[in-house]
Scaffold this active site. Structure first.
Site, short mmCIF file in Angstrom:
data_model
loop_
_atom_site.label_atom_id
_atom_site.label_comp_id
_atom_site.label_asym_id
_atom_site.label_seq_id
_atom_site.Cartn_x
_atom_site.Cartn_y
_atom_site.Cartn_z
CB ILE A 1 0.02 -10.12 9.19
CG1 ILE A 1 -0.01 -10.23 10.71
CG2 ILE A 1 1.33 -9.49 8.73
CD1 ILE A 1 1.04 -11.20 11.27
CG HIS B 1 -1.65 1.14 14.38
ND1 HIS B 1 -3.00 1.20 14.56
CD2 HIS B 1 -1.45 1.38 13.05
CE1 HIS B 1 -3.59 1.47 13.40
NE2 HIS B 1 -2.67 1.59 12.48
CD GLU C 1 -2.71 -1.37 2.42
OE1 GLU C 1 -3.15 -0.42 3.08
OE2 GLU C 1 -2.84 -2.57 2.77
N PRO D 1 -5.85 -9.17 8.74
CG PRO D 1 -6.43 -6.99 8.03
CD PRO D 1 -5.44 -7.75 8.86
CD GLU E 1 -4.73 -4.62 4.43
OE1 GLU E 1 -5.95 -4.91 4.34
OE2 GLU E 1 -4.35 -3.45 4.61
CD GLN F 1 0.30 1.59 4.94
OE1 GLN F 1 -0.39 2.37 5.55
NE2 GLN F 1 0.70 1.82 3.72
C1 LIG Z 1 -6.95 -2.73 6.94
C2 LIG Z 1 -5.99 -1.59 6.99
N1 LIG Z 1 -5.09 -1.46 5.99
C3 LIG Z 1 -4.21 -0.43 5.98
C4 LIG Z 1 -4.19 0.47 7.02
C5 LIG Z 1 -3.17 1.63 7.02
N2 LIG Z 1 -3.91 2.84 6.70
C6 LIG Z 1 -4.38 3.67 7.66
S1 LIG Z 1 -5.33 4.90 7.03
C7 LIG Z 1 -5.10 4.36 5.46
C8 LIG Z 1 -5.75 5.07 4.32
C9 LIG Z 1 -7.23 5.03 4.43
O1 LIG Z 1 -7.80 5.70 3.34
P1 LIG Z 1 -9.33 6.07 3.39
O2 LIG Z 1 -10.14 4.89 3.77
O3 LIG Z 1 -9.67 6.70 2.07
O4 LIG Z 1 -9.47 7.13 4.55
P2 LIG Z 1 -8.82 8.58 4.65
O5 LIG Z 1 -7.48 8.43 5.27
O6 LIG Z 1 -8.75 9.15 3.28
O7 LIG Z 1 -9.73 9.34 5.54
C10 LIG Z 1 -4.29 3.24 5.43
C11 LIG Z 1 -3.87 2.54 4.21
C12 LIG Z 1 -5.09 0.26 8.06
N3 LIG Z 1 -5.10 1.06 9.14
N4 LIG Z 1 -6.00 -0.75 8.02
#
Ligand SMILES: Cc1ncc(C[n+]2csc(CCOP(=O)(O)OP(=O)(O)O)c2C)c(N)n1
Ligand SMILES: Cc1ncc(C[n+]2csc(CCOP(=O)(O)OP(=O)(O)O)c2C)c(N)n1
Ligand SMILES: [Mg+2]
Ligand SMILES: [Mg+2]
Lengths: 350, 334, 350, 334
Positions: free
Chosen positions: B86, B129, B30, B88, B59, B81
Site C-alpha cells: 500500500i 514484509h 498482481e 507505493p 501499485e 499481495q
Molecule cells: C513494489 C512491489 N510490488 C510487488 C511486490 C511483490 N513481488 C515480489 S517479487 C515480485 C516479482 C518481481 O518480478 P521481477 O521484477 O521480474 O523479478 P524476478 O522475480 O523475476 O527476479 C513481486 C510482484 C514487491 N515486492 N514490491
C-alpha cells in the site's frame, strides 16, 4: 578485460568468471535446500539460471562501485565479492551475518564492498543507486552505481523516475534489467507491450540488449557501459535476456508448482551459462575437465566451510532486539512493546 | 448451512459470490490469474479476462485505475499481495480515493475494496514484509476491517464489497493456518459491529485479528484462577463499535489493548484515547497497551519475538492492571 | 470535423472554437482578478495562453467521454462544456458550485459531463482516466478517456505507470501533455533530457507533437487520436507545445515575480491562439471584425452572468461540514473535532 | 545576539549555516533554485549547482536518491514543498529510509532531513493541500519535530540536520506569518525536549505547532478568571519528552490535547494513551482531545473551520475537564 574484484586462485579472468558463476549456483542450491528444510525460515528467491548476469556485470566493478539489488539478491552480492559464509550466517539469522541477523535474505548488504543491499520492494533500490552515483560525480570520483532489477520492475514508478534522474543529471549509473520473462506467474508480455530496452531508451539512456545466458557477452556489454559512465558519458541500460530455473521462491512446506511452459524451461536449461562457458573454454583449449573439477571442488569446500561457520555462529541476544533502530536513541525512544514499569511506577507525585 | 473453510478459503468464497451476484464487480491485482495465490484460485477460470485482471507492478497506477473504474460504474476489488505494497500507492489511497467523495461534493459513490493480504509479522518476513499498516489507513479515514475468524472473513469481505465507499480488508498472515465453520450463503455483516469473544467482568482485552485467538486462550486460562477477562474483538476498526467498547469497559473498569502494529499513533493509542475520554469515571486502573515495539522487525525469529505482542506480555499486562488498581507511589519513568 | 459538445449560437465549428477559447481566456482573467482581490480565497493557476489545447482537444469529445485535469484545470473544464456560473460559484465556495463549495479550484468536477475532476497532485488523474477507459472497453462503449497534464508531470511515477497501463491494455486513452516549458520556476530542460513525446513513444504510445498555440492543429491531431482510440486502435500521446502567460499561480498578497526570460514571454504572446484563429478566420473570409465583437460581448455577458449567479449563491451551512465524507455513515463515523458530550455523558454504569 | 526573523527566515538561516559549516550537506527539492520559495531564497546563488539541486516532480525517486547519497557520505536535506507530497514518496520514507539502519544491522548512519513545508489547513487550501501528516511518520518511527517559534525553527532545523538519523521537520503554514527573536549563532537544540509555554496548575494543554500560540493566548485569558492553564509544547514529537509531560499532568491532574491533525490514530491519541497509561492515578478528569474531525478538509473557509481545532473548542474542552472532574451519570454516547 580486467576483473578488479575477482582475486584468488585463478589467473585466467574467464575461468574466474566460471568459478564465480559456479559459486553462485551452488550457494543458491544450498540456500534453497536449507529453505525447503526450514533451516532458513524465510522464503528464498533462487538465482539459479541467471548467474551470467550478476557475474558478467560485477566482473567489471571494483569495491568502490556501488550496486543495489533485489528480492532475488544473493547472486548479485556474491558476484560483487560478498562472503558466502557471512551471507549464510545472515540467512540463518546469526550475529556473524552481514546484517547481524537483522536483514535476512532480502536485505543482505555490505556497505564496505559497495553493496547497498538487497531490497524487498521491487524497483526501490534504483533511486538510491542514483544518489550514490551523484556523490561520485560531485566528488570527482570515477565510480559507478549499478542497480539490478527484474523485468517486472520496469512498470514501477520509482524505477521509471530513476531512469529520468540518471539521464537528466548524466549520472554514472548502469541499469541492469534481468529480463527472465516473468514476475512471479505473470509473463512480461502480459503486462507491457513492446520492448523493455526501447522504453529505457525513451528516457535518454544508452540502451542495449544482451544474451543474459552468456557471461562473456554480458561482461563485454557491461564493460562498455561502465567505461562510458566512468568517463563521464552518462547512464546506460542493459537488458539481459535470461531465465530463472526455479519457481518464484522456495520455502518450507510450499506446494506451489511451476506454471511456466515446460518447453520454455527446457530451452533455458539448454542455454545454461555455466555449462556454456566451461564448454567454450575447453573447446578454446584454455581449460580441461580436470581443472574444472578442481575448481568445482574448491567451490564445494567454500560453501561447506561457509555453512559450517554460519551454523556455529550464535544468534542475536534477545536483549539486542532494539539495537540499530537509530544511530542515536533518547529516553523512551524507541517505544517498547509494552510499557509495564509505569503500571507500578507512575505516581501521583510530580 | 455451514462447512469448515480455511480463513483464506472464506475470503475466496466471498470473492466468488460477489462476482457471481454483480456483473459490475471486477478484481485486479498482481499474479491473481495464476494458481499461486489461494484467495483467487480459479477466479480467472470462472470469470474470465474482462473481470479478473493481472496488473503490472504499478501499485500507484492500478489503485488509481480502480478509482477511475469505480467512478465509471464499476465495483472494484484491488488486491495488494503484501501489506507494505500500500505504500507505493499511498497517494492514490489517502489523498485521492479517500478524499474524492467529499471533494466532489457527493457527486458519485466510490465502491472500491482493498484486499490487503499477508498483513503482519512472523517467521522471518523481516523488515519490509512484516507491517500491519492499518493505522495509516484509519488516520486517513478509510473504512477498515480486520476479520479474526473464517466466518467473519467471508461476511466482512462481502460487506466491504457491497459498501459504496472505499473499504480496506486486512487478512493477517497469522490467521492463514486457521479454519472454521462458514455459512454457504452470501450473508454480509454490518460494518462497525464488534463481537465479544469471551465474556468477563474484571478486565476488558481489546484484541485485533490473529491476536483474538491468543486473547481468548488467555481468558480461558485465567478463568481457572477466577480472573474474569472479557475479550472484545472490534472486527471493524473504522467504523468502530464505540458503544459496545464503552459498555465493556464501563462494566469491567479495566482495559488492556492487544494489537500487532507499531505503538506510537497506532490503533491501541486510539482505543486508549477513546476510553480515557469516554469511560474515565469507570476506570479503576491505568490503560495498558500491548503492541509492537516501534522497531523495524528484524529477520531473526528470536529477536522478532522480543518486539511483537505476545501472550506472555498480555498476561503480564492483565495481571498488572489487576494489581495496579491501587495507586503506587514512586518516581516517573521516562 | 464535428464538435459534439459545442452547441449554441455559432454554427461555424471554427468560430465555435474561437468562442470557447475566448470564454476560457475571460473566465481565467476574471478568476485571477478575484484571487488577487481575495474574493477567491485560494490560489488560482491561470490557464491563459494555453486555451488552444483544452479547446482543440475537447472539441473532439462528447459528454460520454471522460477527462481528468490538473491544478491548472479551469480551461479543461470549460472546454469540456463546464458551466462558468457553477465554476465561479465553486471558486467562491458556494453551495451552487459544482462541488457544493467543497472542492475549490483544484477539484472542480462534473461527473455527468465526464469531467472527473481537476487534481491538486501532479499526474494523479491519469490512472483514473485509464480505469474509466477500461470500463468503456469492457462494456463495448465507443468512448475515450483523456488525461491532461503538464510537462512537469512526465517525471511522476504514477503517470509513467499509467502510460504502461494504457499501452498494455490497448485502452482508449489520449494522453494530452501541455508542455508549457516550466514546472513552477523549473524549465523542463533542467529536469529531463530529450523529448517528452519520445519518452511516451517508448511505452508503445502513438506519439506526436503539435503546435499548442494553434487550435485547429490541436483539434486535428486530437481528432486522429480520438478516432483511433474509438476504433479500438489504442492509446496515443499528444505533446502540445504551449506557453502560460501568467506566473505559476496568483493569490491575494502574493509578491512573486515572473522569473522567465522576457523575450520568451513576448514570443509566446505573439503566438496567441485566440488572435491567431480570429485573424485566420477573417483572412479566410469566414468572419468579420464586427461578428467577432458580437461573440466577445456574448462571452462577457456569460461571465458577468455567471459571476452574478455565484455571488448571489449561498455558502454551505456550518452544520453541513461533515457531509459527503462517506456514502454511508455510522454511529461515531466520521469522528468529530471534539468529543464533548461524553465529558458529561460518560457514566460509570454500563 | 538575537534579531527578529520570520519563521521561514529562521528555517532559511539554519539551512545556510548548516551548508556553510559542512561541505557534505546538500539540499534537494522542487523549484528550490528559483526565487519563489522564501526558505531557500539565495541558497543556490550561495552554494551553487552541486549542492542545491532542483529535482523533477519525482518525490519517490528523489527521496530514495537522498537515501543513497547519504549512504555514500552525504548529509542530505530533502524539501517537500507541500505536506501531502510525502505520500508519493511514502514507500521510500517508511519502508526504506526508516528501516534501513536496522535492516543493515547498523552498518551506516542515514543523515537525512525531510523539510515539510506548508503543513496544515487554512484559507481554502482544500482537500489535498491541507494535511498535517506527522502521525504517519510517527507511526513509522521517523524522528519528527514541529517547531512553534522562529527560534525553535532554527534550533530544531539545525539539530535535525546534525542528527545521524532521518528526521522530519514540519513547518506549519499557520506560522508563516509569525516572527520573533532568533539567535545569530548556529545553536542546535537537543531533540526530545519539550517547553512549558505557560505555567499553570489546574490543567495541562498539550499544543503543537501553530496551536501553541492560540493555547498560550487562551491561558492568558483564563488566568484572569483564576483558572491556571499549563501549556506544554512538545517541540519534538519523536523523540517525545515523556518525563516532562508526565510531570505536568501529575501536577495538574487534567489534560486537554490540542492538535491540528486527524483525530483517529493521531498525535492526540498517542498523548492520551501515554498519559492514561502512566499518569492514571494523577488524573482527576477525562482526557479531552481537540483535533481535526476525521473529514477531508473542504474548500469553503466557513465549513473548514467547523472541522479544525479552534480556540473556542479548546476553551470549551478546558472548561469541560474542569467541570467534569466529578463523575456524571447518564447513558453512553456512540
Ligand atoms: C513494489 C512491489 N510490488 C510487488 C511486490 C511483490 N513481488 C515480489 S517479487 C515480485 C516479482 C518481481 O518480478 P521481477 O521484477 O521480474 O523479478 P524476478 O522475480 O523475476 O527476479 C513481486 C510482484 C514487491 N515486492 N514490491
Ligand atoms: C506530485 C506533486 N508534486 C509537486 C506538486 C507541487 N506542484 C504543483 S503544480 C507544480 C508544477 C507542475 O508543472 P507542470 O506539470 O508542468 O504543470 P504547469 O503548472 O506548468 O501547468 C508543482 C511542482 C504537486 N502538486 N504534486
Ligand atoms: Mg522477472
Ligand atoms: Mg508546465
Amino acid at each position: 578485460m580486467s576483473a578488479p574484484n575477482f582475486t584468488g586462485p585463478v589467473s585466467d579472468p574467464d575461468i574466474a568468471l566460471y568459478r564465480r558463476m559456479r559459486l553462485l549456483r551452488r550457494f543458491e542450491e544450498t540456500a534453497a535446500d536449507l529453505a525447503r528444510a526450514g533451516e532458513i525460515v524465510s522464503a528464498v528467491h533462487e538465482y539459479t539460471g541467471q548467474e551470467a548476469v550478476a557475474v558478467g556485470v560485477c566482473s567489471t566493478l571494483g569495491p568502490d562501485d556501488v550496486i543495489t539489488s533485489t528480492h532475488r539478491g544473493h547472486g548479485h552480492i556474491l558476484a560483487k565479492g560478498g562472503d558466502p559464509a557471512r551471507m549464510l550466517a545472515e540467512l540463518l539469522g546469526r550475529e556473524s551475518g552481514y546484517n547481524k541477523g537483522r536483514g535476512g535474505s532480502m536485505h543482505i548488504a555490505d556497505l564496505d564492498l559497495g553493496i547497498f543491499g538487497a531490497n524487498g520492494i521491487v524497483g526501490a533500490g534504483a533511486p538510491m543507486a542514483c544518489g550514490a552515483a551523484y556523490m561520485f560525480l560531485m566528488r570527482g570520483e570515477p565510480n559507478v552505481a549499478v542497480p539490478f532489477f527484474g523485468d517486472g520492475a520496469v512498470n514501477q514508478g520509482v524505477l521509471l523516475e530513476s531512469f529520468n534522474l540518471a539521464s537528466m543529471m548524466t549520472l554514472p549509473v548502469v541499469f541492469i534489467c534481468e529480463n527472465n520473462g516473468y514476475a512471479v506467474t505473470t509473463p512480461i508480455g502480459a503486462v507491457m507491450k513492446g520492448e523493455i530496452h526501447v522504453r529505457a531508451a525513451g528516457f535518454g539512456l544508452e540502451s542495449v540488449v544482451v544474451d543474459g545466458m552468456n557471461v562473456r557477452a554480458v561482461r563485454d556489454a557491461a564493460m562498455r557501459a561502465v567505461e562510458r559512465a566512468r568517463g563521464g558519458g552518462g547512464p546506460s541500460f542493459l537488458e539481459c535476456d535470461t531465465r530463472r530455473y526455479s519457481i518464484h521462491n522456495v520455502s518450507a512446506g510450499s506446494t506451489v508448482t511451476d506454471e511456466r511452459p515446460e518447453q520454455e524451461q527446457a530451452t533455458a536449461r539448454a542455454r545454461d551459462p555455466i555449462e556454456r562457458l566451461a564448454g567454450e573454454l575447453i573447446a578454446e583449449g584454455r581449460w580441461t575437465l580436470e581443472a574444472r573439477a578442481v575448481v568445482d571442488r574448491e567451490v564445494e569446500t567454500e560453501i561447506d566451510g561457509g555453512l559450517g561457520f554460519a551454523r556455529n555462529s550464535r544468534r542475536p541476544e534477545a536483549a539486542s532486539a532494539y539495537d540499530f533502530m537509530y544511530a542515536r536513541t533518547y529516553p523512551g525512544l524507541p517505544a517498547p512493546a509494552v510499557d509495564l514499569p509505569s503500571v507500578d511506577l507512575s505516581g501521583a507525585e510530580s | 448451512m455451514s462447512r469448515v473453510l480455511s480463513y483464506v478459503g472464506a475470503l475466496r468464497e466471498a470473492l466468488f459470490q460477489s462476482m457471481e451476484a454483480d456483473l459490475a464487480v471486477l478484481m485486479l491485482g498482481e499474479n491473481i490469474r495464476g494458481e499461486v495465490r489461494p484467495e483467487t484460485k480459479g477466479l480467472h477460470a470462472r470469470f474470465g479476462d474482462a473481470r479478473v485482471l493481472d496488473m503490472p507492478i504499478s501499485e500507484a497506477a492500478f489503485t488509481g485505475f480502480a478509482t477511475g473504474a469505480a467512478l465509471a460504474g464499476g465495483r472494484i476489488i484491488v488486491e495488494f499481495q503484501v501489506s507494505s505494497l500500500i505504500y507505493p500507492a499511498f497517494d492514490q489511497l489517502v489523498n485521492q480515493a479517500a478524499k474524492l467523495p467529499l471533494m466532489l461534493g457527493g457527486q458519485r459513490f466510490l465502491p472500491v475494496t482493498y484486499l490487503i493480504m499477508g498483513a503482519g509479522a512472523g517467521g522471518g518476513r523481516a523488515g519490509q514484509h512484516s507491517d500491519n499498516p492499518y493505522p495509516y489507513l484509519l488516520h486517513a479515514g478509510i473504512k477498515t476491517v480486520c476479520p479474526s475468524t473464517p466466518a467473519d472473513a467471508k461476511a466482512l469481505m462481502l460487506a466491504a464489497i457491497a459498501e459504496n465507499d472505499p473499504v480496506a480488508v486486512f487478512a493477517p498472515v497469522g490467521l492463514y493456518g486457521t479454519s472454521g465453520p462458514v455459512p454457504e450463503a452470501a450473508e454480509p455483516t454490518v460494518l462497525g459491529q464488534a463481537k465479544l469473544r469471551h465474556v468477563g467482568s474484571d478486565v476488558t482485552v481489546v484484541a485485533v485479528g490473529h491476536l483474538v485467538v491468543q486473547a481468548v486462550a488467555l481468558a480461558g486460562k485465567l478463568a481457572d484462577e477466577g480472573l474474569s477477562v472479557e475479550v472484545w474483538d472490534p472486527c471493524s476498526l473504522l467504523p468502530l463499535d464505540k458503544a459496545s467498547l464503552q459498555a465493556s469497559v464501563n462494566k469491567t473498569g479495566r482495559l488492556v489493548i492487544y494489537d500487532d502494529t507499531n505503538r506510537t499513533c497506532g490503533f491501541a493509542a486510539e482505543i486508549a484515547g477513546l476510553v480515557a475520554e469516554r469511560c474515565f469515571f469507570s476506570l479503576k486502573a491505568p490503560i495498558k497497551r500491548v503492541t509492537r515495539a516501534d522497531v523495524t522487525i528484524p529477520y531473526g525469529v528470536e529477536i522478532e519475538q522480543e518486539l511483537l505482542p505476545t501472550p506472555e506480555r498480555l498476561e503480564t499486562a492483565v495481571r498488572a492492571v489487576m494489581a495496579g488498581s491501587q495507586p503506587h507511589k514512586s518516581g516517573a519513568n521516562a
